[in-house]
Design an enzyme around this catalytic site. Sequence first.
Site, PDB file in Angstrom:
ATOM      1  CD  GLU A   1       0.693  -4.927  10.533  1.00  0.00           C
ATOM      2  OE1 GLU A   1       0.532  -3.764  10.120  1.00  0.00           O
ATOM      3  OE2 GLU A   1      -0.260  -5.718  10.745  1.00  0.00           O
TER       4      GLU A   1
ATOM      5  CG  ASP B   1      -9.266  -1.065 -22.675  1.00  0.00           C
ATOM      6  OD1 ASP B   1      -8.226  -0.368 -22.733  1.00  0.00           O
ATOM      7  OD2 ASP B   1      -9.280  -2.259 -22.355  1.00  0.00           O
TER       8      ASP B   1
ATOM      9  N   PRO C   1       0.815  -1.221   0.000  1.00  0.00           N
ATOM     10  CG  PRO C   1      -0.383  -1.314   1.990  1.00  0.00           C
ATOM     11  CD  PRO C   1       0.559  -2.085   1.142  1.00  0.00           C
TER      12      PRO C   1
ATOM     13  NE  ARG D   1      -7.130  -6.019 -21.151  1.00  0.00           N
ATOM     14  CZ  ARG D   1      -7.122  -4.835 -21.737  1.00  0.00           C
ATOM     15  NH1 ARG D   1      -6.148  -3.979 -21.468  1.00  0.00           N
ATOM     16  NH2 ARG D   1      -8.050  -4.485 -22.591  1.00  0.00           N
TER      17      ARG D   1
HETATM   18  C1  JAH Z   1      -1.009  -5.831   2.558  1.00  0.00           C
HETATM   19  C2  JAH Z   1       1.523  -6.931   2.177  1.00  0.00           C
HETATM   20  N1  JAH Z   1      -2.330  -1.401  -3.092  1.00  0.00           N
HETATM   21  C3  JAH Z   1      -3.043  -2.527  -2.629  1.00  0.00           C
HETATM   22  C4  JAH Z   1      -2.290  -3.362  -1.643  1.00  0.00           C
HETATM   23  C5  JAH Z   1      -1.166  -4.082  -1.972  1.00  0.00           C
HETATM   24  C6  JAH Z   1      -0.514  -4.858  -1.016  1.00  0.00           C
HETATM   25  C7  JAH Z   1      -1.002  -4.886   0.280  1.00  0.00           C
HETATM   26  N2  JAH Z   1      -2.092  -4.178   0.585  1.00  0.00           N
HETATM   27  C8  JAH Z   1      -2.725  -3.432  -0.332  1.00  0.00           C
HETATM   28  C9  JAH Z   1      -0.349  -5.673   1.350  1.00  0.00           C
HETATM   29  C10 JAH Z   1      -0.395  -6.564   3.583  1.00  0.00           C
HETATM   30  C11 JAH Z   1       0.879  -7.118   3.391  1.00  0.00           C
HETATM   31  C12 JAH Z   1       0.907  -6.231   1.161  1.00  0.00           C
END
Ligand code: JAH
Length: 303
Positions: A145, A202, A118, A187
């Site tokens: 985490e 698209d 994230p 794709r």
């Molecule tokens: C959550 C490792 N952008 C979306 C996304 C990608 C990876 C993770 N969470 C959200 C994630 C926990 C551990 C990756």
Amino acid sequence: MLVDIITIFPDYFGTTSTADADFPAQRPVPSAPFRPHLRVRHGSGPLGVSLIGKAAARGDLEFRLHDLRRWATDVHHTVDDAPFGGGPGMVMKPDVWGAALDDVAGDEEPARLIVPTPSGAPFTQDLAAAYAAERRLVFACGRYEGIDSRVVADARSAMTVDEVSIGDYVLAGGEAAVCVILEAVCRLLPGVLGNEQSAADDSFGGGSEAMRGLLEGPVYTRPRSWRGHEVPPVLLSGDHQAIARWRRDEALRRTAAVRPDLVSRMIGDTAGGAAEGAGGLSARDRAVLAEAGFPVDGESMAH
Ligand code: JAH
């Protein structure tokens, strides 16, 4: 394209097995630890079905799954530990990840490492196109985490590493994000989509110059009248220029309504510049946007 995925949940991607070819009768060093990768069974899971599954069956694409716990060294196959500095949750261990990446990505074939997180940079259509041009991708799926931050820092000394986000929300791990990224990338591979034009036209495809940076407008098929809803008459007119103009108007209206940030970017791209063309806005475009609440003439750019 060769795709390696390292995860504690290989089964997330479908029913897996080791290929017969991975069990040679005569192993070079019989006593050495034997760590075959896993393959997805054809027709199973997000990598085994549809266009991606067919490309994999043809051999245009190869997926190799690796269970991270293979590189854990204790009897419990531990992959996580408490975070330094305190706080909730657990962090994935650098030694386990380092050994996995050395083994999976450390051979002769150069790879680009993609780590969904994230806190990564946004995954975009441009990045999908860049990945589609690579010969080899390696995905590292975190859980808990996340992965000890030294793993990415260390990997950068050996390969290109992208920490990417598919959107502003937190998942339980990177696996679902890998599926999303692979669907967007695969794709675009030559021969994967069947109808090459639909990938280009698209939303965000960027293939047709007229629609670059805009969301697609509404689409219709038969019957002409359905539950009292009619197909817009222009689409039945046979006037291809009028149809193209209508589609662009609809794309502008929809983008203005749900993605004002994209419209602001388009306006910014052309501010003080050319009248139109090269992704710019024509007078008609500006009139459509003005009606949708964007003052795109003069200096006032509220958005
Ligand atoms: C959550 C490792 N952008 C979306 C996304 C990608 C990876 C993770 N969470 C959200 C994630 C926990 C551990 C990756």
